[in-house]
Every structure is written in C-alpha cells, then in structure tokens.
Design a protein around this motif. Structure first.
Motif, PDB file in Angstrom:
ATOM      1  N   ARG A  29     -42.276  12.538  -0.315  1.00  0.00           N
ATOM      2  CA  ARG A  29     -41.876  11.277  -0.944  1.00  0.00           C
ATOM      3  C   ARG A  29     -40.628  10.782  -0.242  1.00  0.00           C
ATOM      4  NH1 ARG A  29     -38.580  12.271  -6.426  1.00  0.00           N
ATOM      5  NH2 ARG A  29     -37.102  13.749  -5.584  1.00  0.00           N
ATOM      6  N   ALA A  30     -40.395   9.487  -0.336  1.00  0.00           N
ATOM      7  CA  ALA A  30     -39.203   8.876   0.244  1.00  0.00           C
ATOM      8  C   ALA A  30     -38.364   8.309  -0.894  1.00  0.00           C
ATOM      9  CB  ALA A  30     -39.583   7.756   1.206  1.00  0.00           C
ATOM     10  N   VAL A  31     -37.074   8.587  -0.860  1.00  0.00           N
ATOM     11  CA  VAL A  31     -36.134   7.973  -1.801  1.00  0.00           C
ATOM     12  C   VAL A  31     -35.256   7.049  -0.972  1.00  0.00           C
ATOM     13  CG1 VAL A  31     -34.273   8.340  -3.441  1.00  0.00           C
ATOM     14  CG2 VAL A  31     -36.172   9.959  -3.352  1.00  0.00           C
ATOM     15  N   ILE A  32     -35.258   5.771  -1.342  1.00  0.00           N
ATOM     16  CA  ILE A  32     -34.493   4.756  -0.616  1.00  0.00           C
ATOM     17  C   ILE A  32     -33.295   4.364  -1.460  1.00  0.00           C
ATOM     18  CG2 ILE A  32     -34.539   2.436   0.369  1.00  0.00           C
ATOM     19  CD1 ILE A  32     -37.605   2.886   0.671  1.00  0.00           C
ATOM     20  N   GLN A  33     -32.118   4.432  -0.850  1.00  0.00           N
ATOM     21  CA  GLN A  33     -30.890   4.026  -1.524  1.00  0.00           C
ATOM     22  C   GLN A  33     -30.335   2.813  -0.791  1.00  0.00           C
ATOM     23  OE1 GLN A  33     -28.720   7.650  -0.969  1.00  0.00           O
ATOM     24  NE2 GLN A  33     -29.574   8.604  -2.796  1.00  0.00           N
ATOM     25  N   GLN A  34     -30.282   1.697  -1.504  1.00  0.00           N
ATOM     26  CA  GLN A  34     -29.689   0.484  -0.927  1.00  0.00           C
ATOM     27  C   GLN A  34     -29.260  -0.432  -2.050  1.00  0.00           C
ATOM     28  OE1 GLN A  34     -32.120  -1.841   1.741  1.00  0.00           O
ATOM     29  NE2 GLN A  34     -33.635  -2.312   0.211  1.00  0.00           N
ATOM     30  N   ALA A  63     -29.233   0.958   4.685  1.00  0.00           N
ATOM     31  CA  ALA A  63     -30.045   1.642   3.677  1.00  0.00           C
ATOM     32  C   ALA A  63     -30.233   3.095   4.092  1.00  0.00           C
ATOM     33  CB  ALA A  63     -31.402   0.958   3.522  1.00  0.00           C
ATOM     34  N   ILE A  64     -30.268   3.975   3.111  1.00  0.00           N
ATOM     35  CA  ILE A  64     -30.465   5.398   3.369  1.00  0.00           C
ATOM     36  C   ILE A  64     -31.855   5.784   2.886  1.00  0.00           C
ATOM     37  CG2 ILE A  64     -29.693   7.731   2.798  1.00  0.00           C
ATOM     38  CD1 ILE A  64     -26.869   6.480   2.476  1.00  0.00           C
ATOM     39  N   VAL A  65     -32.605   6.481   3.739  1.00  0.00           N
ATOM     40  CA  VAL A  65     -33.947   6.947   3.395  1.00  0.00           C
ATOM     41  C   VAL A  65     -33.929   8.474   3.455  1.00  0.00           C
ATOM     42  CG1 VAL A  65     -36.398   6.937   4.005  1.00  0.00           C
ATOM     43  CG2 VAL A  65     -35.007   4.889   4.394  1.00  0.00           C
ATOM     44  N   ASP A  75     -43.699  25.319   2.817  1.00  0.00           N
ATOM     45  CA  ASP A  75     -42.342  25.242   3.352  1.00  0.00           C
ATOM     46  C   ASP A  75     -41.726  23.883   3.020  1.00  0.00           C
ATOM     47  OD1 ASP A  75     -42.513  27.797   4.526  1.00  0.00           O
ATOM     48  OD2 ASP A  75     -43.451  26.965   6.325  1.00  0.00           O
ATOM     49  N   VAL A  76     -40.444  23.881   2.730  1.00  0.00           N
ATOM     50  CA  VAL A  76     -39.731  22.654   2.370  1.00  0.00           C
ATOM     51  C   VAL A  76     -39.449  21.827   3.617  1.00  0.00           C
ATOM     52  CG1 VAL A  76     -37.586  21.739   1.408  1.00  0.00           C
ATOM     53  CG2 VAL A  76     -38.690  23.699   0.335  1.00  0.00           C
ATOM     54  N   LEU A  77     -39.693  20.527   3.499  1.00  0.00           N
ATOM     55  CA  LEU A  77     -39.377  19.561   4.566  1.00  0.00           C
ATOM     56  C   LEU A  77     -38.398  18.555   3.993  1.00  0.00           C
ATOM     57  CD1 LEU A  77     -42.986  18.782   5.840  1.00  0.00           C
ATOM     58  CD2 LEU A  77     -41.333  20.304   6.902  1.00  0.00           C
ATOM     59  N   SER A  78     -37.354  18.228   4.759  1.00  0.00           N
ATOM     60  CA  SER A  78     -36.425  17.192   4.303  1.00  0.00           C
ATOM     61  C   SER A  78     -35.734  16.568   5.509  1.00  0.00           C
ATOM     62  CB  SER A  78     -35.399  17.750   3.327  1.00  0.00           C
ATOM     63  OG  SER A  78     -34.575  18.693   3.960  1.00  0.00           O
ATOM     64  N   ALA A  79     -35.404  15.306   5.361  1.00  0.00           N
ATOM     65  CA  ALA A  79     -34.701  14.573   6.415  1.00  0.00           C
ATOM     66  C   ALA A  79     -33.990  13.384   5.774  1.00  0.00           C
ATOM     67  CB  ALA A  79     -35.668  14.092   7.483  1.00  0.00           C
ATOM     68  N   ARG A  80     -32.901  12.959   6.406  1.00  0.00           N
ATOM     69  CA  ARG A  80     -32.115  11.818   5.902  1.00  0.00           C
ATOM     70  C   ARG A  80     -31.892  10.854   7.069  1.00  0.00           C
ATOM     71  NH1 ARG A  80     -26.827  10.052   5.683  1.00  0.00           N
ATOM     72  NH2 ARG A  80     -26.134   9.201   3.686  1.00  0.00           N
ATOM     73  N   TYR A  81     -32.149   9.582   6.831  1.00  0.00           N
ATOM     74  CA  TYR A  81     -32.010   8.556   7.851  1.00  0.00           C
ATOM     75  C   TYR A  81     -31.158   7.408   7.326  1.00  0.00           C
ATOM     76  CZ  TYR A  81     -36.209  10.909   9.550  1.00  0.00           C
ATOM     77  OH  TYR A  81     -37.110  11.843   9.961  1.00  0.00           O
ATOM     78  N   THR A  82     -30.332   6.824   8.184  1.00  0.00           N
ATOM     79  CA  THR A  82     -29.603   5.603   7.849  1.00  0.00           C
ATOM     80  C   THR A  82     -30.194   4.500   8.715  1.00  0.00           C
ATOM     81  OG1 THR A  82     -27.601   6.858   7.354  1.00  0.00           O
ATOM     82  CG2 THR A  82     -27.350   4.489   7.751  1.00  0.00           C
ATOM     83  N   ILE A  83     -30.657   3.433   8.079  1.00  0.00           N
ATOM     84  CA  ILE A  83     -31.301   2.323   8.783  1.00  0.00           C
ATOM     85  C   ILE A  83     -30.231   1.470   9.473  1.00  0.00           C
ATOM     86  CG2 ILE A  83     -32.793   0.296   8.539  1.00  0.00           C
ATOM     87  CD1 ILE A  83     -34.112   3.082   7.964  1.00  0.00           C
ATOM     88  N   LYS A  84     -30.467   1.154  10.737  1.00  0.00           N
ATOM     89  CA  LYS A  84     -29.506   0.333  11.491  1.00  0.00           C
ATOM     90  C   LYS A  84     -29.980  -1.077  11.613  1.00  0.00           C
ATOM     91  CE  LYS A  84     -27.606   4.080  14.095  1.00  0.00           C
ATOM     92  NZ  LYS A  84     -27.175   4.573  15.349  1.00  0.00           N
TER      93      LYS A  84
END
Length: 84
Positions: A29-34, A63-65, A75-84
């Motif tokens: 799932r994706a959690v978007i913070q903006q 925005a942060i995804v 296995d756990v997968l996770s990643a954090r991205y900041t949109i430019k």
C-alpha cells in the motif's frame, strides 16, 4: 522498490539484483502525505510484474510517498520517496 508516478497513478516495481521481480502474492500500500493530510492507496497487482494504484489528483512537489507491505515470502518491504 522503484516508484513511477504519473498524474493519474502510482506504479511500483520490485527490483531484485537489477531485474524485475514478480508481484504475484505481494501485498503493498502507499501512504501519501501532502498538505497536512494522509491518504492511503492500495496497490493492486497488474500482470504479475508491477503493482499500481489510482491517484485522485496529481502529487504536489514535496509530497511524501511511503510504500509498505510484504512480498510473496512474507518479507517486509518498505520505501520512502519525496516527490520533486
């Protein structure tokens, strides 16, 4: 995890040793913070090669995804991205 963002959707590819890993059985799932708000978008398997979810509106710069979930082995997968 590789994230591809368009105006209408988010697409996630799982890359393992430089090759696309199958997504059958993967749950993400994706959690978007903006703008002071958080939105959760379930990502659905598309053709066993990628996971995709629909955006209600294009993402703003800054925005942060956050992508999180489990692969087909548990296995756990996770990643954090900041949109430019």
């Amino acid at each position: 995890l590789e994230l591809v963002v368009t105006a209408k959707d988010l697409t996630v590819y799982i890359i393992d040793h430089g090759k696309v890993h199958g997504t059958k059985g993967v749950s993400l799932r994706a959690v978007i913070q903006q703008g002071g708000k958080s939105t959760t978008i379930p990502l659905v398997d598309v053709g066993g090669t990628k996971l995709s979810g629909e955006l209600k509106a294009p993402l703003d710069p800054g925005a942060i995804v956050v992508i999180s979930g489990k692969d087909d082995h548990g296995d756990v997968l996770s990643a954090r991205y900041t949109i430019k």
